[in-house]
Design a protein around this motif. Structure first.
Motif, PDB file in Angstrom:
ATOM      1  N   TYR A 217       0.860  -1.180   0.000  1.00  0.00           N
ATOM      2  CA  TYR A 217       0.000   0.000   0.000  1.00  0.00           C
ATOM      3  C   TYR A 217       0.905   1.241   0.000  1.00  0.00           C
ATOM      4  O   TYR A 217       1.304   1.741   1.043  1.00  0.00           O
ATOM      5  N   THR A 218       1.246   1.753  -1.175  1.00  0.00           N
ATOM      6  CA  THR A 218       2.151   2.892  -1.245  1.00  0.00           C
ATOM      7  C   THR A 218       1.369   4.192  -1.039  1.00  0.00           C
ATOM      8  O   THR A 218       0.158   4.263  -1.254  1.00  0.00           O
ATOM      9  N   VAL A 219       2.096   5.234  -0.624  1.00  0.00           N
ATOM     10  CA  VAL A 219       1.485   6.542  -0.377  1.00  0.00           C
ATOM     11  C   VAL A 219       2.345   7.621  -1.009  1.00  0.00           C
ATOM     12  O   VAL A 219       3.550   7.453  -1.223  1.00  0.00           O
ATOM     13  N   GLN A 220       1.700   8.749  -1.321  1.00  0.00           N
ATOM     14  CA  GLN A 220       2.440   9.903  -1.808  1.00  0.00           C
ATOM     15  C   GLN A 220       3.217  10.532  -0.648  1.00  0.00           C
ATOM     16  O   GLN A 220       2.676  10.685   0.454  1.00  0.00           O
ATOM     17  N   PRO A 221       4.497  10.879  -0.861  1.00  0.00           N
ATOM     18  CA  PRO A 221       5.277  11.507   0.217  1.00  0.00           C
ATOM     19  C   PRO A 221       4.590  12.768   0.735  1.00  0.00           C
ATOM     20  O   PRO A 221       4.053  13.560  -0.042  1.00  0.00           O
ATOM     21  N   ASP A 222       4.615  12.934   2.033  1.00  0.00           N
ATOM     22  CA  ASP A 222       4.068  14.116   2.697  1.00  0.00           C
ATOM     23  C   ASP A 222       2.561  14.298   2.491  1.00  0.00           C
ATOM     24  O   ASP A 222       2.012  15.377   2.737  1.00  0.00           O
ATOM     25  N   SER A 223       1.884  13.245   2.057  1.00  0.00           N
ATOM     26  CA  SER A 223       0.429  13.313   1.919  1.00  0.00           C
ATOM     27  C   SER A 223      -0.221  13.155   3.293  1.00  0.00           C
ATOM     28  O   SER A 223       0.420  12.693   4.253  1.00  0.00           O
ATOM     29  N   PRO A 224      -1.497  13.529   3.438  1.00  0.00           N
ATOM     30  CA  PRO A 224      -2.182  13.311   4.721  1.00  0.00           C
ATOM     31  C   PRO A 224      -2.124  11.849   5.169  1.00  0.00           C
ATOM     32  O   PRO A 224      -1.964  11.575   6.364  1.00  0.00           O
ATOM     33  N   THR A 225      -2.248  10.926   4.238  1.00  0.00           N
ATOM     34  CA  THR A 225      -2.181   9.507   4.611  1.00  0.00           C
ATOM     35  C   THR A 225      -0.802   9.143   5.126  1.00  0.00           C
ATOM     36  O   THR A 225      -0.674   8.434   6.144  1.00  0.00           O
ATOM     37  N   ALA A 226       0.259   9.622   4.453  1.00  0.00           N
ATOM     38  CA  ALA A 226       1.626   9.325   4.890  1.00  0.00           C
ATOM     39  C   ALA A 226       1.875   9.863   6.298  1.00  0.00           C
ATOM     40  O   ALA A 226       2.551   9.213   7.110  1.00  0.00           O
ATOM     41  N   ARG A 227       1.327  11.033   6.599  1.00  0.00           N
ATOM     42  CA  ARG A 227       1.530  11.614   7.934  1.00  0.00           C
ATOM     43  C   ARG A 227       0.712  10.895   8.994  1.00  0.00           C
ATOM     44  O   ARG A 227       1.053  10.926  10.186  1.00  0.00           O
ATOM     45  N   THR A 228      -0.370  10.230   8.579  1.00  0.00           N
ATOM     46  CA  THR A 228      -1.244   9.549   9.532  1.00  0.00           C
ATOM     47  C   THR A 228      -0.743   8.156   9.903  1.00  0.00           C
ATOM     48  O   THR A 228      -1.015   7.670  11.006  1.00  0.00           O
ATOM     49  N   LEU A 229      -0.008   7.507   9.016  1.00  0.00           N
ATOM     50  CA  LEU A 229       0.376   6.114   9.237  1.00  0.00           C
ATOM     51  C   LEU A 229       1.179   5.887  10.522  1.00  0.00           C
ATOM     52  O   LEU A 229       0.925   4.903  11.228  1.00  0.00           O
ATOM     53  N   PRO A 230       2.163   6.737  10.871  1.00  0.00           N
ATOM     54  CA  PRO A 230       2.860   6.505  12.144  1.00  0.00           C
ATOM     55  C   PRO A 230       1.918   6.538  13.352  1.00  0.00           C
ATOM     56  O   PRO A 230       2.066   5.756  14.295  1.00  0.00           O
ATOM     57  N   PHE A 231       0.949   7.437  13.318  1.00  0.00           N
ATOM     58  CA  PHE A 231      -0.043   7.489  14.391  1.00  0.00           C
ATOM     59  C   PHE A 231      -0.837   6.184  14.445  1.00  0.00           C
ATOM     60  O   PHE A 231      -1.096   5.637  15.520  1.00  0.00           O
ATOM     61  N   LEU A 232      -1.219   5.653  13.269  1.00  0.00           N
ATOM     62  CA  LEU A 232      -1.988   4.417  13.234  1.00  0.00           C
ATOM     63  C   LEU A 232      -1.178   3.245  13.767  1.00  0.00           C
ATOM     64  O   LEU A 232      -1.725   2.353  14.425  1.00  0.00           O
ATOM     65  N   ALA A 233       0.103   3.232  13.477  1.00  0.00           N
ATOM     66  CA  ALA A 233       0.945   2.147  13.989  1.00  0.00           C
ATOM     67  C   ALA A 233       0.959   2.162  15.510  1.00  0.00           C
ATOM     68  O   ALA A 233       0.856   1.112  16.169  1.00  0.00           O
ATOM     69  N   SER A 234       1.058   3.351  16.109  1.00  0.00           N
ATOM     70  CA  SER A 234       1.043   3.463  17.570  1.00  0.00           C
ATOM     71  C   SER A 234      -0.323   3.110  18.129  1.00  0.00           C
ATOM     72  O   SER A 234      -0.437   2.421  19.151  1.00  0.00           O
ATOM     73  N   TRP A 235      -1.371   3.573  17.456  1.00  0.00           N
ATOM     74  CA  TRP A 235      -2.732   3.274  17.903  1.00  0.00           C
ATOM     75  C   TRP A 235      -2.982   1.775  17.892  1.00  0.00           C
ATOM     76  O   TRP A 235      -3.537   1.221  18.843  1.00  0.00           O
ATOM     77  N   ASN A 236      -2.531   1.103  16.840  1.00  0.00           N
ATOM     78  CA  ASN A 236      -2.750  -0.342  16.731  1.00  0.00           C
ATOM     79  C   ASN A 236      -2.014  -1.099  17.840  1.00  0.00           C
ATOM     80  O   ASN A 236      -2.509  -2.086  18.359  1.00  0.00           O
ATOM     81  N   ALA A 237      -0.826  -0.615  18.193  1.00  0.00           N
ATOM     82  CA  ALA A 237      -0.043  -1.295  19.232  1.00  0.00           C
ATOM     83  C   ALA A 237      -0.745  -1.243  20.588  1.00  0.00           C
ATOM     84  O   ALA A 237      -0.543  -2.117  21.436  1.00  0.00           O
ATOM     85  N   ASP A 238      -1.602  -0.232  20.765  1.00  0.00           N
ATOM     86  CA  ASP A 238      -2.311  -0.084  22.033  1.00  0.00           C
ATOM     87  C   ASP A 238      -3.621  -0.839  22.090  1.00  0.00           C
ATOM     88  O   ASP A 238      -4.276  -0.886  23.144  1.00  0.00           O
ATOM     89  N   GLN A 239      -4.036  -1.457  20.969  1.00  0.00           N
ATOM     90  CA  GLN A 239      -5.324  -2.169  20.945  1.00  0.00           C
ATOM     91  C   GLN A 239      -5.203  -3.547  21.565  1.00  0.00           C
ATOM     92  O   GLN A 239      -4.147  -4.193  21.510  1.00  0.00           O
ATOM     93  N   PRO A 240      -6.277  -4.046  22.190  1.00  0.00           N
ATOM     94  CA  PRO A 240      -6.252  -5.401  22.742  1.00  0.00           C
ATOM     95  C   PRO A 240      -6.024  -6.424  21.667  1.00  0.00           C
ATOM     96  O   PRO A 240      -6.455  -6.271  20.526  1.00  0.00           O
ATOM     97  N   ALA A 241      -5.328  -7.502  22.000  1.00  0.00           N
ATOM     98  CA  ALA A 241      -5.084  -8.576  21.055  1.00  0.00           C
ATOM     99  C   ALA A 241      -6.395  -9.214  20.616  1.00  0.00           C
ATOM    100  O   ALA A 241      -7.321  -9.350  21.402  1.00  0.00           O
ATOM    101  N   GLY A 242      -6.458  -9.559  19.296  1.00  0.00           N
ATOM    102  CA  GLY A 242      -7.619 -10.259  18.775  1.00  0.00           C
ATOM    103  C   GLY A 242      -8.815  -9.384  18.549  1.00  0.00           C
ATOM    104  O   GLY A 242      -9.921  -9.870  18.410  1.00  0.00           O
ATOM    105  N   ARG A 243      -8.625  -8.048  18.450  1.00  0.00           N
ATOM    106  CA  ARG A 243      -9.777  -7.153  18.234  1.00  0.00           C
ATOM    107  C   ARG A 243     -10.397  -7.393  16.862  1.00  0.00           C
ATOM    108  O   ARG A 243      -9.787  -7.901  15.968  1.00  0.00           O
TER     109      ARG A 243
END
Length: 280
Positions: free
Chosen positions: A254-280
């Protein structure tokens, strides 16, 4: 005569029905038309074969088809490279037969190494029949948890989350059915693949409709839009990578355009996912 010869006739009919004389660059034959696309006689003229010979092809009564005739039919029907390859496989299904795949597929080592370097974008490895062989953290965060040996195909059609989260779901679902048809042409002996297709056709009317049109595709590059419950709409360009040693696995990125809103959001999503309960 090969058992799958009827599939060749069905594919030819479907492609002929979808091509008008104007699209084919010819003058329509006179008289009332009872078909939406080319008549058999019109396609026979375009391909340089007799109408009787072509009729035998569509009816599954022509045992042997030369390469030159297949080339002529592919040109006349304006087939793309994937469709042309599928036509040749259907005309000689024994050439595409393989031994049965092992019950447990393993991800290609090179693809797996490549996927692990792509930790900044979602990625997954697919095997035969759309089986998930590996995913990275961001794929889970953006789409959902797809454990190894699960089916991306069943997720697409039978999990309501797929339709909720993939904004352009219809495009990807239709492409999935077209890719399965191409795979079945290469592996007509794969009973698990046949069972999966039957399950999809019986369980989802969209899958049945797309299967009936005889479209064939490989997994292709395409835009994909995801509506995420936390991050909102995300925009990706899907790219596929095939390893040199096998055509039975693909790395989807899933590629993204550099400096796009999606590219800037992905690091936040990675952190958010790490905080979710297992098996959600």
């Amino acid at each position: 005569m090969p058992a799958d010869r009827s599939q060749l006739g069905a594919f030819l009919r479907a492609r002929r029905d979808g091509l008008t004389p104007t699209d084919a660059g010819m003058q329509a034959f006179p008289g009332p038309r009872r078909v939406p696309g080319l008549r058999k006689e019109e396609l026979a003229v375009l391909a340089g074969v007799s109408a009787d010979y072509y009729s035998r092809l569509e009816q599954g009564r022509q045992a042997n088809v030369s390469r030159s005739v297949l080339d002529a039919l592919a040109r006349a029907l304006r087939l793309d490279e994937v469709e042309r390859a599928h036509l040749f496989v259907l005309a000689d299904p024994t050439s595409a037969r393989r031994t049965h795949a092992p019950a447990a597929q393993r991800p290609d080592a090179g693809l797996l190494r490549l996927m692990t370097t792509l930790d900044h974008v979602p990625a997954l490895i697919l095997g035969r029949r759309g089986e998930v062989l590996a995913t990275n953290t961001l794929l889970t965060a953006v789409l959902r948890d797809l454990p190894p040996s699960s089916s991306l195909v069943r997720f697409m059609f039978f999990d309501p989350l797929a339709r909720e989260r993939i904004v352009n779901w219809e495009h990807f679902a239709a492409t999935t059915m077209a890719a399965l048809r191409g795979e079945l042409g290469r592996h007509p002996e794969d009973s698990q693949l046949v069972a999966l297709i039957d399950e999809l056709r019986a369980g989802d009317p969209d899958a049945a409709r797309w299967w009936a049109d005889h479209s064939v595709q490989d997994y292709a590059s395409a835009p994909k839009r995801i509506l995420h419950p936390v991050a909102g709409e995300l925009s990706f360009d899907i790219e596929t990578v095939l390893p040199p040693r096998t055509s039975e696995q693909v790395l989807i990125v899933y590629t993204v355009q550099p400096d796009s809103p999606t590219a800037r959001t992905l690091p936040f999503l990675a952190s958010w996912n790490a905080d979710q309960p297992a098996g959600r």
